[in-house]
Design an enzyme around this catalytic site. Structure first.
Site: not given
Ligand code: COA
Length: 432
Positions: A218, A335, A237
């Protein structure tokens, strides 16, 4: 002692290094593509010497052989995240799972878990005796700083990334020189559904935004639709090869960033050699420990921060499940919540949850009236904002439960909308 003498005196083979691990000790392994596979192989080959060594790891990109049933008495895996190589062992009850926000892992290691050993990979030392942790700074730096012993694979193939990414060789007790290839992650194949999701997400991204991208198809599909944007920035991240393409195309410039202007900021990297060559010695990329990069307060200092993450299931109230299906643990929070909260703190920020509307070859809707029994909510309905599927965009922040349900049903797969509407009418029989 000068660092060159220290280096020479602490050089050893992988086999000699793993002899220093004691039964009952707690060993942290560097994250994702920073995993020192040759040292792990030597440890597993030496299994008979150990009883009950606890292996703490986040995304295991290698073979994770310490999870095999034959090593039950030798190793015990405590996971912060599950992936392809550890899910089955977890389902069979051979892996413990510890829920923790990625941003908090260094603190949890320092204050609660106090590891004995950290195993990592690094670049060769520079002229001052500093090695770079390369593609994995995240919790690896904090773990090394808090462990009694650091075992490091010194690898010429590990890029020398810049930022707060360095250890001094005198912090390392065993230095193992081995130039094996750094683990690579091939770009994913992008399906039609993922392309449609990418196109919808791209509508929410404006010139000058700073992006956080998760792992997988995605985020890569989103990048495909950003080629016409200008001056995008990166505070994320992790990033992968797709970002390099947009840097080379002049789309990502980091010029409009309000924190670390001119630099892409990350805590770990996963990609191919192309990515690793791009980040090598590159001042345009700054790598920092995860308790800095993923701290929601730090994230929120980036104006117009857009976070893009994915999930397993979402109910019509907007409760997001990202790490399990019922009691079956699939991954970990990573995250996601750090960045959702950071995006909500950011002036002009937008938190996006992007997912296909169905799973299980179209037979299971990801938008549901009720979460599966046993599922743990990852992103609460108080934090969620945009939800995107291949059918469109639902904006939830500031909306009542009734309005959220309407918006989410609109972007569910058409095959499941009637069932969702029936539940909606049961819950909200009165028209306004
Ligand atoms: N019901 C039952 N099973 C489901 C499901 C659902 N609604 N949705 C997914 N699954 C299963 C899939 O069938 C698959 O099982 P398998 O391994 O047996 O084939 C597994 O969960 C993984 O699903 P998939 O769709 O292949 O995952 P993905 O690679 O697209 O990743 C997440 C999706 C949600 C697992 C991933 O984005 C994640 O871990 N998110 C949380 C962490 C995060 O956001 N981190 C921040 C950035 S890195």
């Amino acid at each position: 002692m000068d660092w060159k003498t220290w280096y020479q005196e602490h050089l050893c083979t992988a086999q000699e290094a793993v002899q220093k691990i004691q039964s009952g000790s707690r060993v942290v392994v560097a994250h994702a593509c920073g995993e020192p596979s040759a040292i792990l192989d030597a440890m597993v080959a030496n299994a008979a010497q150990y009883r009950n060594v606890e292996i703490i790891h986040m995304v295991a990109m290698g073979k994770a052989e310490y999870c095999k049933p034959e090593y039950d008495e030798n190793f015990h895996h405590n996971a912060f995240f599950l992936g392809g190589s550890t899910r089955a062992a977890a389902a069979e009850g051979r892996v413990d799972f510890t829920p923790v926000y990625f941003s908090e892992i260094p603190g949890v290691l320092r204050e609660e878990l106090r590891p004995n050993v950290t195993m990592l990979q690094c670049s060769p030392p520079d002229e001052h005796g500093y090695v770079s942790l390369g593609v994995s700074v995240d919790y690896t730096k904090g773990a090394a700083e808090t462990s009694d012993l650091v075992i490091a694979q010194v690898n010429k193939n590990m890029p020398r990334t810049l930022g707060d990414s360095f250890l001094h060789v005198t912090q390392i007790g065993c230095l193992v020189e081995l130039d094996t290839p750094v683990i690579e992650l091939a770009p994913p194949r992008i399906t039609q559904v993922e392309r449609a999701i990418g196109e919808n997400v791209a509508q929410l991204i404006k010139d000058g935004d700073t992006l956080q991208l998760g792992i997988g198809a995605i985020p890569d599909a989103v990048l495909l639709f950003l080629k016409e944007k200008n001056d995008l920035g990166i505070h994320t991240e992790m990033f992968s090869d797709g970002v390099v393409e947009l840097v080379e195309a002049g789309v990502i410039t980091n010029k409009a960033k309000t924190l670390h202007r001119g630099q892409s900021v990350a805590t770990f990297l996963m990609g191919t050699r192309r990515l690793y060559d791009y980040v090598d010695n590159n001042p345009a990329v700054a790598m920092y420990p995860v308790d800095y990069v993923n701290d929601p307060y730090v994230i929120g200092q980036n104006d117009n921060l857009v976070s893009i993450n994915s999930c397993v299931q979402i109910d019509i109230m907007g409760q997001v499940v990202s790490t399990s299906a019922g009691l079956r643990q699939i991954s970990g929070v990573g995250g996601q919540v750090d960045f959702v909260r950071g995006a909500n703190l950011s002036k002009g920020g937008r938190a996006i949850m992007a997912m296909p509307s169905t799973t299980g070859k179209g037979k299971i809707s990801k938008i549901v009236p009720f979460l599966d029994q046993g599922s743990a909510v990852t992103t609460s309905r108080n934090d969620v904002n945009y939800v995107v599927t291949e059918y469109g965009i639902a904006q939830l922040r500031g909306k009542s439960l009734r309005k959220r349900a309407e918006a989410l049903i609109e972007i569910a797969h058409p095959d499941f909308r009637a069932e969702l509407r029936a539940e909606f009418r049961r819950r909200y029989p009165r028209d306004y």
